[in-house]
Scaffold this motif. Structure first.
Motif, PDB file in Angstrom:
ATOM      1  N   ALA A 107       0.824  -1.210   0.000  1.00 19.08           N
ATOM      2  CA  ALA A 107       0.000   0.000   0.000  1.00 19.08           C
ATOM      3  C   ALA A 107       0.859   1.261   0.000  1.00 19.08           C
ATOM      4  N   ARG A 108       2.157   1.105  -0.192  1.00 13.48           N
ATOM      5  CA  ARG A 108       3.036   2.264  -0.238  1.00 13.48           C
ATOM      6  C   ARG A 108       2.932   2.910  -1.611  1.00 13.48           C
ATOM      7  N   ILE A 109       2.571   4.189  -1.630  1.00 16.04           N
ATOM      8  CA  ILE A 109       2.441   4.908  -2.896  1.00 16.04           C
ATOM      9  C   ILE A 109       3.828   5.134  -3.490  1.00 16.04           C
ATOM     10  N   LYS A 110       3.986   4.801  -4.744  1.00 17.78           N
ATOM     11  CA  LYS A 110       5.256   5.006  -5.411  1.00 17.78           C
ATOM     12  C   LYS A 110       5.515   6.503  -5.619  1.00 17.78           C
ATOM     13  N   PRO A 111       6.793   6.920  -5.636  1.00 17.60           N
ATOM     14  CA  PRO A 111       7.111   8.342  -5.854  1.00 17.60           C
ATOM     15  C   PRO A 111       6.495   8.898  -7.135  1.00 17.60           C
ATOM     16  N   GLU A 112       6.423   8.070  -8.194  1.00 18.00           N
ATOM     17  CA  GLU A 112       5.825   8.543  -9.441  1.00 18.00           C
ATOM     18  C   GLU A 112       4.351   8.901  -9.249  1.00 18.00           C
ATOM     19  N   PHE A 113       3.644   8.062  -8.485  1.00 15.96           N
ATOM     20  CA  PHE A 113       2.220   8.327  -8.259  1.00 15.96           C
ATOM     21  C   PHE A 113       2.037   9.494  -7.288  1.00 15.96           C
ATOM     22  N   GLU A 114       2.927   9.645  -6.342  1.00 11.02           N
ATOM     23  CA  GLU A 114       2.871  10.804  -5.455  1.00 11.02           C
ATOM     24  C   GLU A 114       2.998  12.095  -6.259  1.00 11.02           C
ATOM     25  N   ALA A 115       3.890  12.090  -7.234  1.00 10.92           N
ATOM     26  CA  ALA A 115       4.062  13.276  -8.071  1.00 10.92           C
ATOM     27  C   ALA A 115       2.795  13.563  -8.870  1.00 10.92           C
ATOM     28  N   ILE A 116       2.172  12.504  -9.384  1.00  9.97           N
ATOM     29  CA  ILE A 116       0.925  12.672 -10.139  1.00  9.97           C
ATOM     30  C   ILE A 116      -0.178  13.206  -9.228  1.00  9.97           C
ATOM     31  N   LEU A 117      -0.331  12.609  -8.045  1.00 12.67           N
ATOM     32  CA  LEU A 117      -1.384  13.040  -7.120  1.00 12.67           C
ATOM     33  C   LEU A 117      -1.180  14.479  -6.674  1.00 12.67           C
ATOM     34  N   SER A 118       0.060  14.887  -6.466  1.00 13.34           N
ATOM     35  CA  SER A 118       0.342  16.266  -6.047  1.00 13.34           C
ATOM     36  C   SER A 118      -0.111  17.255  -7.102  1.00 13.34           C
ATOM     37  N   ASP A 119      -0.007  16.855  -8.356  1.00 15.92           N
ATOM     38  CA  ASP A 119      -0.446  17.710  -9.463  1.00 15.92           C
ATOM     39  C   ASP A 119      -1.946  17.584  -9.683  1.00 15.92           C
ATOM     40  N   PHE A 120      -2.443  16.361  -9.629  1.00 18.41           N
ATOM     41  CA  PHE A 120      -3.839  16.079  -9.974  1.00 18.41           C
ATOM     42  C   PHE A 120      -4.837  16.566  -8.930  1.00 18.41           C
ATOM     43  N   LEU A 121      -4.635  16.240  -7.676  1.00 24.72           N
ATOM     44  CA  LEU A 121      -5.666  16.464  -6.658  1.00 24.72           C
ATOM     45  C   LEU A 121      -6.072  17.926  -6.484  1.00 24.72           C
ATOM     46  N   PRO A 122      -5.147  18.877  -6.343  1.00 27.34           N
ATOM     47  CA  PRO A 122      -5.592  20.271  -6.188  1.00 27.34           C
ATOM     48  C   PRO A 122      -6.397  20.767  -7.386  1.00 27.34           C
ATOM     49  N   ARG A 123      -5.999  20.410  -8.575  1.00 27.23           N
ATOM     50  CA  ARG A 123      -6.722  20.840  -9.775  1.00 27.23           C
ATOM     51  C   ARG A 123      -8.079  20.143  -9.869  1.00 27.23           C
ATOM     52  N   TYR A 124      -8.119  18.886  -9.481  1.00 34.67           N
ATOM     53  CA  TYR A 124      -9.355  18.105  -9.498  1.00 34.67           C
ATOM     54  C   TYR A 124     -10.385  18.713  -8.555  1.00 34.67           C
ATOM     55  N   VAL A 125      -9.972  19.001  -7.339  1.00 34.50           N
ATOM     56  CA  VAL A 125     -10.878  19.575  -6.347  1.00 34.50           C
ATOM     57  C   VAL A 125     -11.322  20.974  -6.765  1.00 34.50           C
ATOM     58  N   ALA A 126     -10.402  21.766  -7.326  1.00 39.99           N
ATOM     59  CA  ALA A 126     -10.746  23.122  -7.760  1.00 39.99           C
ATOM     60  C   ALA A 126     -11.788  23.096  -8.877  1.00 39.99           C
ATOM     61  N   ARG A 127     -11.674  22.131  -9.787  1.00 36.55           N
ATOM     62  CA  ARG A 127     -12.633  22.033 -10.883  1.00 36.55           C
ATOM     63  C   ARG A 127     -14.006  21.564 -10.397  1.00 36.55           C
ATOM     64  N   LEU A 128     -14.032  20.771  -9.341  1.00 34.92           N
ATOM     65  CA  LEU A 128     -15.304  20.268  -8.822  1.00 34.92           C
ATOM     66  C   LEU A 128     -15.966  21.236  -7.845  1.00 34.92           C
ATOM     67  N   ARG A 129     -15.208  22.178  -7.313  1.00 35.91           N
ATOM     68  CA  ARG A 129     -15.744  23.090  -6.297  1.00 35.91           C
ATOM     69  C   ARG A 129     -17.024  23.799  -6.746  1.00 35.91           C
ATOM     70  N   PRO A 130     -17.122  24.321  -7.988  1.00 38.16           N
ATOM     71  CA  PRO A 130     -18.360  25.002  -8.395  1.00 38.16           C
ATOM     72  C   PRO A 130     -19.592  24.091  -8.388  1.00 38.16           C
ATOM     73  N   PHE A 131     -19.377  22.779  -8.384  1.00 41.65           N
ATOM     74  CA  PHE A 131     -20.493  21.832  -8.399  1.00 41.65           C
ATOM     75  C   PHE A 131     -20.718  21.196  -7.031  1.00 41.65           C
ATOM     76  N   SER A 132     -20.101  21.732  -6.004  1.00 46.41           N
ATOM     77  CA  SER A 132     -20.143  21.094  -4.682  1.00 46.41           C
ATOM     78  C   SER A 132     -21.566  20.926  -4.151  1.00 46.41           C
ATOM     79  N   ALA A 133     -22.482  21.816  -4.545  1.00 45.43           N
ATOM     80  CA  ALA A 133     -23.856  21.737  -4.032  1.00 45.43           C
ATOM     81  C   ALA A 133     -24.592  20.500  -4.536  1.00 45.43           C
ATOM     82  N   VAL A 134     -24.164  19.948  -5.677  1.00 43.27           N
ATOM     83  CA  VAL A 134     -24.859  18.782  -6.231  1.00 43.27           C
ATOM     84  C   VAL A 134     -24.019  17.518  -6.140  1.00 43.27           C
ATOM     85  N   ILE A 135     -22.820  17.617  -5.578  1.00 50.01           N
ATOM     86  CA  ILE A 135     -21.964  16.437  -5.437  1.00 50.01           C
ATOM     87  C   ILE A 135     -22.254  15.779  -4.092  1.00 50.01           C
ATOM     88  N   ARG A 136     -22.686  14.536  -4.141  1.00 48.59           N
ATOM     89  CA  ARG A 136     -22.957  13.784  -2.923  1.00 48.59           C
ATOM     90  C   ARG A 136     -21.703  13.135  -2.374  1.00 48.59           C
TER      91      ARG A 136
END
Length: 242
Positions: A107-136
């Motif tokens: 279950a140890r995240i590889k450094p390559e995936f850590e780099a991807i998640l560091s880039d992906f997650l903030p942008r992913y959450v920011a894009r979903l924020r305007p729809f937060s009222a309808v996201i369950r």
């Protein structure tokens, strides 16, 4: 005179009989009008309930399309280098390169995936924020193949992979909570869930057999609350109508 007197009771009885049938006829006509009114009311209620359901479904389809387009616009250039794909129907972004994600049976995240998640997650959450009222729920799903140690039974392999997939999704969630960019995204914390699904949703190849490499993946899925809205009362008590 006696003959006339004898006829009067007969006419009176006939008149009373006619009056009785007139009353019954008026009563039946009134009941028929009431029944027709209730039937019409019931039809109106059914039609209104159908309109509400159609409106919710239309709104759901439009907003789900908007969420998909927002994610596609943000990540379309990143998906190939991340070995990822975005699925329109389920609003699922899938990381499908196991050699990049975790070490084997770890279950140890590889450094390559850590780099991807560091880039992906903030942008992913920011894009979903305007729809937060309808996201369950934003669901992080961990999937494995059905393989495990040699000699293990299918049931033993399933539960071992269940534990592994749960540990992996918790590791991803823990990593997300550790990102500075997400520390103030309270709505994300209230919506996100980590779920390990073991080998319950295998990926099959063209011959219908398990593709063990493709089955090992991590997915981020968006679940909206429109399913709850369809089940919610419409304010129209259709069931109570005749």
């Amino acid at each position: 005179m006696s003959t006339v007197s004898q006829r009067l009771p007969g006419r009176r009885r006939q008149h009373e009989g006619d009056s009785h049938w007139l009353v019954v006829s008026d009563l039946m006509a009134s009941l028929m009008m009431i029944f027709l009114f209730l039937a019409l009311l019931h039809m109106v209620q059914i039609e209104r309930a159908h309109e509400v359901e159609t409106e919710v479904r239309t709104t759901a389809a439009e907003l789900r399309q908007a969420i998909y387009l927002a994610l596609e616009d943000e990540f379309i250039d990143d998906l190939p280098r991340w070995h990822a794909e975005l699925e329109r129907d389920t609003l699922t972004l899938r990381f499908r390169e196991p050699d990049v994600l975790f070490d084997l049976n770890s279950a140890r995240i590889k450094p390559e995936f850590e780099a991807i998640l560091s880039d992906f997650l903030p942008r992913y959450v920011a894009r979903l924020r305007p729809f937060s009222a309808v996201i369950r729920e934003i669901r992080i799903e961990g999937h494995t193949s059905s393989e495990w140690a040699p000699g293990s039974s299918p049931l033993e392999a399933y539960f071992a992979n269940m534990e592994l997939s749960q540990e992996r999704t918790r590791a991803v969630l823990r990593f997300a909570y550790g990102l500075e960019a997400l520390r103030h995204e309270q709505w994300f914390r209230y919506r996100v869930a980590a779920v390990g699904l073991s080998s319950s949703r295998l990926v099959l190849d063209a011959t219908g057999h398990e593709d063990p490499i493709a089955s090992r993946r991590v997915e981020f899925s968006v679940l909206t609350n429109f399913e709850d809205r369809l089940l919610a009362p419409t304010g129209l008590d259709v069931a109570a109508s005749p």
